[in-house]
Design an enzyme around this catalytic site. Sequence first.
Site, PDB file in Angstrom:
ATOM      1  N   GLY A  37     -10.051   2.460   0.662  1.00  0.00           N
ATOM      2  CA  GLY A  37      -8.250   3.944   0.473  1.00  0.00           C
ATOM      3  C   GLY A  37      -8.293   2.949  -1.087  1.00  0.00           C
ATOM      4  O   GLY A  37      -8.795   2.724  -1.562  1.00  0.00           O
ATOM      5  N   ASN A  45      -5.828  -6.955   1.889  1.00  0.00           N
ATOM      6  CA  ASN A  45      -5.869  -7.056   3.106  1.00  0.00           C
ATOM      7  C   ASN A  45      -5.870  -7.787   4.674  1.00  0.00           C
ATOM      8  O   ASN A  45      -4.867  -7.705   5.397  1.00  0.00           O
ATOM      9  CB  ASN A  45      -7.358  -6.326   4.070  1.00  0.00           C
ATOM     10  CG  ASN A  45      -7.580  -4.998   3.869  1.00  0.00           C
ATOM     11  OD1 ASN A  45      -8.423  -4.064   4.391  1.00  0.00           O
ATOM     12  ND2 ASN A  45      -6.174  -4.107   3.443  1.00  0.00           N
ATOM     13  N   ASN A 103     -11.756  -4.691   8.649  1.00  0.00           N
ATOM     14  CA  ASN A 103     -10.478  -3.708   8.446  1.00  0.00           C
ATOM     15  C   ASN A 103     -11.188  -2.254   7.800  1.00  0.00           C
ATOM     16  O   ASN A 103     -11.924  -2.073   7.324  1.00  0.00           O
ATOM     17  CB  ASN A 103      -9.948  -3.803   7.519  1.00  0.00           C
ATOM     18  CG  ASN A 103      -8.277  -3.357   7.398  1.00  0.00           C
ATOM     19  OD1 ASN A 103      -8.450  -2.690   6.080  1.00  0.00           O
ATOM     20  ND2 ASN A 103      -8.257  -2.482   8.169  1.00  0.00           N
ATOM     21  N   ARG A 180      -0.408  -0.644  -5.218  1.00  0.00           N
ATOM     22  CA  ARG A 180      -1.364  -0.141  -5.262  1.00  0.00           C
ATOM     23  C   ARG A 180      -1.905   1.255  -6.088  1.00  0.00           C
ATOM     24  O   ARG A 180      -3.229   1.518  -7.200  1.00  0.00           O
ATOM     25  CB  ARG A 180      -1.250   0.674  -3.800  1.00  0.00           C
ATOM     26  CG  ARG A 180      -1.494  -0.307  -2.816  1.00  0.00           C
ATOM     27  CD  ARG A 180      -2.806  -0.926  -2.626  1.00  0.00           C
ATOM     28  NE  ARG A 180      -2.868  -1.504  -1.409  1.00  0.00           N
ATOM     29  CZ  ARG A 180      -3.641  -1.288  -0.365  1.00  0.00           C
ATOM     30  NH1 ARG A 180      -4.450  -0.364  -0.314  1.00  0.00           N
ATOM     31  NH2 ARG A 180      -3.800  -2.571   0.655  1.00  0.00           N
ATOM     32  N   HIS A 262      -2.849   2.398  11.041  1.00  0.00           N
ATOM     33  CA  HIS A 262      -3.996   1.204  10.323  1.00  0.00           C
ATOM     34  C   HIS A 262      -3.908  -0.052  10.390  1.00  0.00           C
ATOM     35  O   HIS A 262      -5.153  -0.535  10.819  1.00  0.00           O
ATOM     36  CB  HIS A 262      -4.547   2.469   9.787  1.00  0.00           C
ATOM     37  CG  HIS A 262      -6.143   2.438   8.917  1.00  0.00           C
ATOM     38  ND1 HIS A 262      -6.480   2.795  10.296  1.00  0.00           N
ATOM     39  CD2 HIS A 262      -6.616   1.838   7.707  1.00  0.00           C
ATOM     40  CE1 HIS A 262      -8.106   2.156   9.716  1.00  0.00           C
ATOM     41  NE2 HIS A 262      -8.165   1.984   8.977  1.00  0.00           N
ATOM     42  N   TRP A 263      -2.956  -0.558   9.525  1.00  0.00           N
ATOM     43  CA  TRP A 263      -3.184  -2.152   9.291  1.00  0.00           C
ATOM     44  C   TRP A 263      -2.907  -2.516  10.785  1.00  0.00           C
ATOM     45  O   TRP A 263      -1.778  -3.119  10.145  1.00  0.00           O
ATOM     46  CB  TRP A 263      -1.920  -2.088   8.161  1.00  0.00           C
ATOM     47  CG  TRP A 263      -3.141  -1.553   6.625  1.00  0.00           C
ATOM     48  CD1 TRP A 263      -4.656  -0.675   6.351  1.00  0.00           C
ATOM     49  CD2 TRP A 263      -2.168  -0.935   5.545  1.00  0.00           C
ATOM     50  NE1 TRP A 263      -4.138  -0.315   5.726  1.00  0.00           N
ATOM     51  CE2 TRP A 263      -3.049  -0.127   4.516  1.00  0.00           C
ATOM     52  CE3 TRP A 263      -0.760  -0.658   5.342  1.00  0.00           C
ATOM     53  CZ2 TRP A 263      -3.001   0.094   3.432  1.00  0.00           C
ATOM     54  CZ3 TRP A 263      -0.734  -0.606   4.042  1.00  0.00           C
ATOM     55  CH2 TRP A 263      -0.905   0.117   3.310  1.00  0.00           C
TER      56      TRP A 263
END
Length: 285
Positions: A37, A45, A103, A180, A262-263
């Site tokens: 990602g 994460n 993950n 990010r 998703h996380w």
Amino acid sequence: MDVTYEGTARELETDSGTLRYHEAGAGEPLILLHGSGIGVSGWKNFRGNLGFFAKYYHCYILEFPGFGISDPVPGVHPVFAAGAAVLRFMDALGIESAAMVGNSMGGVVGVNLAINAPDRVSRLVAIGGVGPNIFTTNPSEGSRLLQEFADEPSRDRLVRWLKCMTFDHSLVTEELIEDRWRAASDPASHASLAAMYGSKAFEAQRAMMSKIAPYWANMHKVRCPTLLTWGIEDRQSPPDMMLVPMRLIPEAEVHVFPRCGHWVMIEAKEAFESVTLDFLQRTAR
């Protein structure tokens, strides 16, 4: 226990470059494998989970090669480089076998290791990502957003992808966006993203997959107890993907988290930690 970034950061020199990782706790080893990602890292994460799991296990958050932290391995696909790095890491630290939590891409790395090096994986927890799309489109919404960003990065495209990762969009804070965006500007980090999700890379992978069996076709070879965890609102790895690994992996269990994207390890933090700890302790051999 010190579970800060500075207090847990470590480096390991190997014949394929420097591997960086975080270490905390004592006892049986537990290796945490991060996903792919935009601007991703193992620390980002799993930093929120490290303190919990380090109460029970000797935890290692490994930074995969080529995501801007550990040294890249030129010419090797990030998934394959990550799998080789896990074995190189374990060999260097004298870890014969370990439980693993992965993950997304990290789950795929863990499954591949369980298939090809079964003695090295004692138990496996996958967080989304594992398996093929059955009913949903491929690439998924999240992967299409990653492809757009990989081809032409922009802050707006980053924000759209981050919101796709979460059910609760309040988690997409300005701090997260800036963090990010800053990490994604690293050339090595973006190169890994482009190697996985760029338009050219995607077409190359599609052509390759038409000639060889996909990894999930061998999931019947996974012998370790495996827990598949999923957010029901996952738009990166839609929940239908779990159906094949659930059926093929002989000792697979599934836990689906409501109101979660998703996380899972972030958005359903306490529930994920509780379910995972129960699984790891219950299946210990």
